[in-house]
Design a protein around this motif. Structure first.
Motif, PDB file in Angstrom:
ATOM      1  N   TRP A  40       9.155  -3.734  -0.601  1.00  0.00           N
ATOM      2  CA  TRP A  40      10.054  -4.180   0.452  1.00  0.00           C
ATOM      3  C   TRP A  40       9.297  -3.815   1.895  1.00  0.00           C
ATOM      4  N   VAL A  41       9.005  -2.822   1.926  1.00  0.00           N
ATOM      5  CA  VAL A  41       8.116  -2.514   2.935  1.00  0.00           C
ATOM      6  C   VAL A  41       6.862  -3.497   3.432  1.00  0.00           C
ATOM      7  N   VAL A  42       6.458  -3.834   2.548  1.00  0.00           N
ATOM      8  CA  VAL A  42       5.268  -4.759   2.494  1.00  0.00           C
ATOM      9  C   VAL A  42       6.013  -6.065   3.086  1.00  0.00           C
ATOM     10  N   ALA A  43       7.023  -6.691   2.475  1.00  0.00           N
ATOM     11  CA  ALA A  43       7.673  -7.832   2.484  1.00  0.00           C
ATOM     12  C   ALA A  43       8.209  -7.798   3.890  1.00  0.00           C
ATOM     13  N   ASP A  44       9.071  -6.787   4.262  1.00  0.00           N
ATOM     14  CA  ASP A  44       9.535  -6.810   5.740  1.00  0.00           C
ATOM     15  C   ASP A  44       8.500  -6.994   6.652  1.00  0.00           C
ATOM     16  N   ALA A  45       7.226  -6.336   6.499  1.00  0.00           N
ATOM     17  CA  ALA A  45       6.370  -6.396   7.523  1.00  0.00           C
ATOM     18  C   ALA A  45       5.696  -7.759   7.677  1.00  0.00           C
ATOM     19  N   THR A  71       7.461 -12.490  -5.727  1.00  0.00           N
ATOM     20  CA  THR A  71       6.163 -12.003  -5.789  1.00  0.00           C
ATOM     21  C   THR A  71       5.539 -12.328  -4.494  1.00  0.00           C
ATOM     22  N   ILE A  72       4.636 -11.516  -3.732  1.00  0.00           N
ATOM     23  CA  ILE A  72       3.896 -11.664  -2.604  1.00  0.00           C
ATOM     24  C   ILE A  72       2.472 -11.934  -3.101  1.00  0.00           C
ATOM     25  N   VAL A  73       1.960 -13.255  -2.399  1.00  0.00           N
ATOM     26  CA  VAL A  73       0.833 -13.655  -2.901  1.00  0.00           C
ATOM     27  C   VAL A  73      -0.150 -13.299  -1.742  1.00  0.00           C
ATOM     28  N   LEU A  74      -1.281 -12.595  -1.932  1.00  0.00           N
ATOM     29  CA  LEU A  74      -2.343 -12.391  -0.964  1.00  0.00           C
ATOM     30  C   LEU A  74      -3.573 -13.211  -1.200  1.00  0.00           C
ATOM     31  N   ASN A  75      -4.058 -13.733  -0.296  1.00  0.00           N
ATOM     32  CA  ASN A  75      -5.073 -14.603  -0.535  1.00  0.00           C
ATOM     33  C   ASN A  75      -6.409 -14.026   0.288  1.00  0.00           C
TER      34      ASN A  75
END
Length: 86
Positions: A40-45, A71-75
């Motif tokens: 959630w810290v990452v998603a918020d940012a 799911t957060i997707v990082l490319n």
């Protein structure tokens, strides 16, 4: 929590994800898990705090959500990294 501190914490999590993902990658894909709080810290940012792009780790070329926003997707140049909650 101070918004800038929240963003810095998220960048630390992202750098850890970027460092770990190549070790578990297969065929250009990696799946990494974070605790619910860290996710959630990452998603918020990334999605709620208008974090400037220059604050993101250089390796991240783009990012988005999938799996009904779970799911957060990082490319990156080499990988697509799915970041899920443990």
């Amino acid at each position: 929590m101070d918004p800038k501190l929240h963003q810095k914490q998220a960048m630390n999590h992202l750098n850890r994800v970027l460092g770990y993902a190549p070790m578990v990658a297969e065929d250009g894909q990696a799946q990494v898990h974070l605790t619910q709080e860290d996710w959630w810290v990452v998603a918020d940012a990334l999605f709620k705090m208008d974090t400037p792009e220059e604050m993101l780790p250089d390796a991240i070329e783009s990012y988005n959500l999938k799996n009904e926003n779970r799911t957060i997707v990082l490319n990156t140049a080499d990988l697509e990294i799915d970041v899920d909650i443990i």
